[in-house]
Every structure is written in structure tokens, then in C-alpha cells.
Design an enzyme around this catalytic site. Structure first.
Site, PDB file in Angstrom:
ATOM      1  N   GLU A 266       0.783  -1.201   0.027  1.00 37.65           N
ATOM      2  CA  GLU A 266      -0.086  -0.206  -0.209  1.00 37.65           C
ATOM      3  C   GLU A 266       0.745   1.355   0.211  1.00 37.65           C
ATOM      4  O   GLU A 266       1.714   1.582   0.848  1.00 37.65           O
ATOM      5  CB  GLU A 266      -0.966   0.096   1.334  1.00 37.65           C
ATOM      6  CG  GLU A 266      -2.075  -1.066   1.105  1.00 37.65           C
ATOM      7  CD  GLU A 266      -2.689  -1.457   2.262  1.00 37.65           C
ATOM      8  OE1 GLU A 266      -2.419  -0.604   3.358  1.00 37.65           O
ATOM      9  OE2 GLU A 266      -3.667  -2.141   2.244  1.00 37.65           O
ATOM     10  N   HIS A 285      -7.885   1.630   1.770  1.00 35.21           N
ATOM     11  CA  HIS A 285      -7.753   1.216   3.177  1.00 35.21           C
ATOM     12  C   HIS A 285      -8.127   2.400   3.980  1.00 35.21           C
ATOM     13  O   HIS A 285      -7.465   3.260   4.808  1.00 35.21           O
ATOM     14  CB  HIS A 285      -6.106   1.270   3.603  1.00 35.21           C
ATOM     15  CG  HIS A 285      -5.816   0.599   4.700  1.00 35.21           C
ATOM     16  ND1 HIS A 285      -4.761  -0.003   5.115  1.00 35.21           N
ATOM     17  CD2 HIS A 285      -6.389   0.360   5.964  1.00 35.21           C
ATOM     18  CE1 HIS A 285      -4.710  -0.689   6.238  1.00 35.21           C
ATOM     19  NE2 HIS A 285      -5.870  -0.272   6.835  1.00 35.21           N
TER      20      HIS A 285
HETATM   21  P1  NAD Z   1      -9.017  -8.675  17.571  1.00 37.68           P
HETATM   22  O1  NAD Z   1      -7.724  -8.882  18.113  1.00 37.68           O
HETATM   23  O2  NAD Z   1     -10.262  -8.289  18.440  1.00 37.68           O
HETATM   24  O3  NAD Z   1      -9.724  -9.920  16.853  1.00 37.68           O
HETATM   25  C1  NAD Z   1      -8.828 -10.411  16.214  1.00 37.68           C
HETATM   26  C2  NAD Z   1      -9.269 -12.093  16.116  1.00 37.68           C
HETATM   27  O4  NAD Z   1      -8.460 -13.019  15.061  1.00 37.68           O
HETATM   28  C3  NAD Z   1      -9.189 -12.751  17.552  1.00 37.68           C
HETATM   29  O5  NAD Z   1     -10.488 -13.349  17.831  1.00 37.68           O
HETATM   30  C4  NAD Z   1      -8.102 -13.866  17.152  1.00 37.68           C
HETATM   31  O6  NAD Z   1      -8.133 -15.100  18.041  1.00 37.68           O
HETATM   32  C5  NAD Z   1      -8.422 -14.252  15.630  1.00 37.68           C
HETATM   33  N1  NAD Z   1      -7.214 -15.041  15.061  1.00 37.68           N
HETATM   34  C6  NAD Z   1      -5.972 -15.134  15.472  1.00 37.68           C
HETATM   35  N2  NAD Z   1      -5.242 -16.004  14.500  1.00 37.68           N
HETATM   36  C7  NAD Z   1      -6.139 -16.366  13.597  1.00 37.68           C
HETATM   37  C8  NAD Z   1      -6.113 -17.445  12.707  1.00 37.68           C
HETATM   38  N3  NAD Z   1      -5.014 -17.968  12.412  1.00 37.68           N
HETATM   39  N4  NAD Z   1      -7.365 -17.787  12.177  1.00 37.68           N
HETATM   40  C9  NAD Z   1      -8.565 -17.101  12.508  1.00 37.68           C
HETATM   41  N5  NAD Z   1      -8.715 -16.287  13.397  1.00 37.68           N
HETATM   42  C10 NAD Z   1      -7.309 -15.655  14.210  1.00 37.68           C
HETATM   43  O7  NAD Z   1      -9.081  -7.531  16.427  1.00 37.68           O
HETATM   44  P2  NAD Z   1     -10.042  -6.961  15.726  1.00 37.68           P
HETATM   45  O8  NAD Z   1     -10.032  -5.384  16.277  1.00 37.68           O
HETATM   46  O9  NAD Z   1     -11.244  -7.551  15.422  1.00 37.68           O
HETATM   47  O10 NAD Z   1      -9.340  -6.289  14.319  1.00 37.68           O
HETATM   48  C11 NAD Z   1      -9.044  -7.561  13.344  1.00 37.68           C
HETATM   49  C12 NAD Z   1      -7.966  -6.889  12.342  1.00 37.68           C
HETATM   50  O11 NAD Z   1      -8.568  -6.133  11.390  1.00 37.68           O
HETATM   51  C13 NAD Z   1      -6.749  -6.292  13.012  1.00 37.68           C
HETATM   52  O12 NAD Z   1      -5.635  -7.155  13.188  1.00 37.68           O
HETATM   53  C14 NAD Z   1      -6.275  -5.340  11.482  1.00 37.68           C
HETATM   54  O13 NAD Z   1      -5.340  -5.906  10.927  1.00 37.68           O
HETATM   55  C15 NAD Z   1      -7.580  -5.078  10.797  1.00 37.68           C
HETATM   56  N6  NAD Z   1      -8.115  -3.791  10.877  1.00 37.68           N
HETATM   57  C16 NAD Z   1      -8.171  -3.186   9.853  1.00 37.68           C
HETATM   58  C17 NAD Z   1      -8.579  -1.843   9.511  1.00 37.68           C
HETATM   59  C18 NAD Z   1      -9.122  -1.214   8.225  1.00 37.68           C
HETATM   60  O14 NAD Z   1      -9.002   0.126   8.256  1.00 37.68           O
HETATM   61  N7  NAD Z   1      -8.959  -1.766   7.145  1.00 37.68           N
HETATM   62  C19 NAD Z   1      -9.011  -1.070  10.505  1.00 37.68           C
HETATM   63  C20 NAD Z   1      -8.869  -1.812  12.036  1.00 37.68           C
HETATM   64  C21 NAD Z   1      -8.418  -3.120  12.081  1.00 37.68           C
END
Ligand code: NAD
Length: 319
Positions: A266, A285
Site C-alpha cells: 500500500e 484502506h
Molecule cells: P481482535 O484482536 O479483537 O480480533 C482478532 C481475532 O482474530 C481474534 O479473535 C483472534 O483469536 C483471531 N485470530 C488470530 N489468529 C487467527 C487465525 N489464524 N485464524 C482465524 N482467526 C484468528 O482484532 P480486531 O479489532 O477485530 O481487528 C482485526 C484486524 O482488523 C486487525 O488485526 C487489523 O489488521 C484489521 N483492521 C483493519 C482496519 C482497516 O482500516 N481496514 C482497521 C482496524 C483493524
């Protein structure tokens, strides 16, 4: 304390206030920092604030004064957390600030695939309704969400919020996460194996972090097992998806469509295969970028800095 913000522009392009940082020390804010300048700009700082500037081992080993890394994001894959831990540097992220906003974008993609608002708007503006013999027309198949299966991979904060919204639409939710626990998610919800999510879902949405285990989790094998009528939504991190494999699945009709907010690089290179893939909606993004969302982000950044300065860092991702 010397504080350096390496890439402040996307978090606060000028509509919010960095003023709170001055209560913690002397602060320099850069809009962007190319890799060649990272060490030079950060070498005297005790606190480095970054959103997407990479602090890997090579960089961290050249920052002897560094005591604390404050992320401006939830995802923390830009930091070598092991190296920071070895050096006694806590890394704090911004959890939860964008949960609602990311869930909202997931449904912006899903609704676009079901209702094709932009396609129909363009058709109307180009005169197709004016010249239509009937009172209405539609350009593509239109679909109801009720009863459709939504597969959610990664059932943390965002995954759970997406599940709540899906249930308001009357969807069935199949959720996969490595360590499922008891949650009361209401009717239509069930835990599923990864394979069940892949093969049974009409929409799959990714909400896991980028880790060595999730990198290219969505590969050719994964995509081949999905229903050809299904859609993939990725708002997590680009490298969770093998983009060449996804482009091939879209172009050959093995998958109906994809909505992605994140790409492996990105900004993307001009030859990224998803830029020209069939039925691939791409946003730059932006899931986290709403005004209210970024305001919440800065408030949590302030809380993290206060906690670190009080000797009790919070939201530490490398304990
Ligand atoms: P979170 O930590 O609350 O949830 C992540 C979940 O993924 C957890 O339940 C964890 O157990 C699970 N996980 C870990 N490894 C895994 C695997 N191998 N297979 C399946 N599940 C697995 O995080 P969140 O707040 O829900 O955010 C999730 C992701 O979203 C972040 O890590 C970030 O990369 C992404 N995000 C993107 C944006 C965006 O602007 N596009 C914004 C915020 C977050």
C-alpha cells in the site's frame, strides 16, 4: 521526553489536533517518513509514534534511546514486537477504535454486491431509465441477505460486530476462530471449522490479524473450495490473501466477487492483479478513516501515552 510522529498525515491530515502530545514532551510530527529517513528522524526519540512506518529489527537496533512505541493502528505487523520486547520496549496499539467503522465498510461491500447501487446510478445517469420501456429495470441479479450464510474468520471485536449486524439482516453466521469461547450471539449464529466456513458461506469476511499463520491463508486451495457464487471481503490486512490466486479465481468465475480495503503493498503497484480483476471492488484502506473514528484513535493514543508516562503502559501488544 522527545517524541517523534513518523507518519501523522493519514491519521490527522489537519482536521484533528495533535496538541495533546506536547503535555508529554518535545514533539516533532512528520507527515510521512520514507524508510531511508526512519533512523535519522527517530534516533534521538524516547517515544516513536507510527502508523505504517516499519520498525523492524534493523531499524530498532539503531534506536538506542527508544523507550516506547505508540502505534496509531490496531494491527501491529509493522513492528518487530519480539525485537522490541528483547530491548524492553513496550508497544501499545489502538484497540477497538474502529470496530464499528470496519464493520460498516464490510456491509458497504456486501450491500454493493447485493444491490449494485453504483452500477444502477451510473445506468440511470447515462439515460438508460429515461429510455426504458418499463417503469423499472435492473442491470444485474439483485439478492436478499436474509438467510444467506456469512462466514467470519477471526472472531474478535470486529468479527463480533459484523456478526451482530449480519443477524439484524437475518443472515446465518458461521464463525471460525482458533480458540472459540462461549458467546451469546443470538439466533442464526454457530461456530464452525475453517473448512465449513470456506465451503458453506455465501460471503466470507476476514477479521484475523496478519501473522505468519494467517499470511496467504486465502490461497488457491481456499478459493477453490468456496462456492462459485460466493463473495470474499477483506478488511483485515492485504497479505492474508494471495492476490494472484484471488485475481485468477475472479477472472475465471470460480468466485463471484471480492471487496478489499487492504492490499499486500500500500499504495499498490500498478501491476497488482486485483486492480484489473473481474468484480473486484477496492477501497484505499479507508475502513478506519472516518472523522469520528480517527478522533477516537487520538483519544486512545493520549490514554496510552499517559499510561506509559505513569509507568503502567496499557494496550501492550508485546508483553
Ligand atoms: P481482535 O484482536 O479483537 O480480533 C482478532 C481475532 O482474530 C481474534 O479473535 C483472534 O483469536 C483471531 N485470530 C488470530 N489468529 C487467527 C487465525 N489464524 N485464524 C482465524 N482467526 C484468528 O482484532 P480486531 O479489532 O477485530 O481487528 C482485526 C484486524 O482488523 C486487525 O488485526 C487489523 O489488521 C484489521 N483492521 C483493519 C482496519 C482497516 O482500516 N481496514 C482497521 C482496524 C483493524
Amino acid at each position: 521526553m522527545k517524541i517523534v510522529v513518523l507518519d501523522g498525515n493519514t491519521t490527522n491530515p489537519g482536521d484533528l489536533d495533535w496538541g495533546f502530545l506536547t503535555q508529554f514532551g518535545e514533539c516533532t510530527i512528520y507527515d510521512r517518513t520514507p524508510r531511508v529517513l526512519t533512523v535519522e528522524r527517530a534516533k534521538d526519540a524516547e517515544i516513536v509514534v507510527t502508523n505504517k512506518v516499519v520498525l523492524d529489527r534493523e531499524v530498532l537496533e539503531q534506536l538506542p534511546k527508544l523507550q516506547f512505541i505508540e502505534l496509531l493502528s490496531t494491527g501491529y505487523n509493522v513492528i518487530d514486537c519480539d525485537c522490541a520486547r528483547e530491548r524492553g520496549i513496550p508497544v501499545s496499539n489502538i484497540p477497538a477504535y474502529s470496530t464499528d467503522a470496519v464493520a460498516q465498510l464490510v456491509f458497504a461491500f456486501i450491500l454493493e454486491f447485493c444491490n449494485h447501487v453504483s452500477v444502477h446510478n451510473e445506468a440511470v445517469k447515462s439515460g438508460e431509465w429515461t429510455n426504458c420501456p418499463d417503469f423499472c429495470f435492473w442491470k444485474t441479479g439483485l439478492t436478499e441477505l436474509g438467510g444467506k450464510a456469512l462466514g467470519i474468520i477471526g472472531f474478535g471485536r470486529i468479527g463480533q460486530r459484523v456478526s451482530e449486524i449480519a443477524s439484524a439482516f437475518g443472515m446465518r453466521v458461521l464463525a471460525y476462530t482458533p480458540h472459540p469461547k462461549h458467546l451469546d450471539m443470538g439466533p442464526g449464529f454457530s461456530w464452525a471449522s475453517l473448512d465449513e466456513v470456506i465451503t458453506e458461506s455465501d460471503f466470507i469476511t476476514l477479521h484475523c490479524p496478519l501473522t505468519p499463520q494467517t499470511e496467504h491463508m486465502v490461497n488457491g486451495n481456499f478459493l477453490q473450495k468456496m462456492k462459485p457464487s460466493a463473495y470474499l471481503i477483506n478488511t483485515s490486512r492485504g497479505p492474508v490473501v494471495d492476490e494472484a490466486a484471488l485475481a485468477q479465481a475472479l477472472n475465471t468465475g470460480a468466485l463471484a466477487g471480492a471487496g478489499v480495503d487492504v492490499l499486500s503493498t500500500e499504495p499498490p503497484k500498478a501491476d497488482n492483479p486485483l486492480l484489473t480483476a473481474k468484480n473486484c471492488l477496492i477501497t484505499p484502506h479507508i475502513a478506519w478513516a472516518g472523522f469520528e473514528t480517527r478522533g477516537r484513535l487520538l483519544q486512545i493514543c493520549k490514554d496510552n501515552m499517559e499510561a506509559f508516562c505513569a509507568g503502567t503502559p496499557i494496550h501492550v501488544v508485546n508483553p
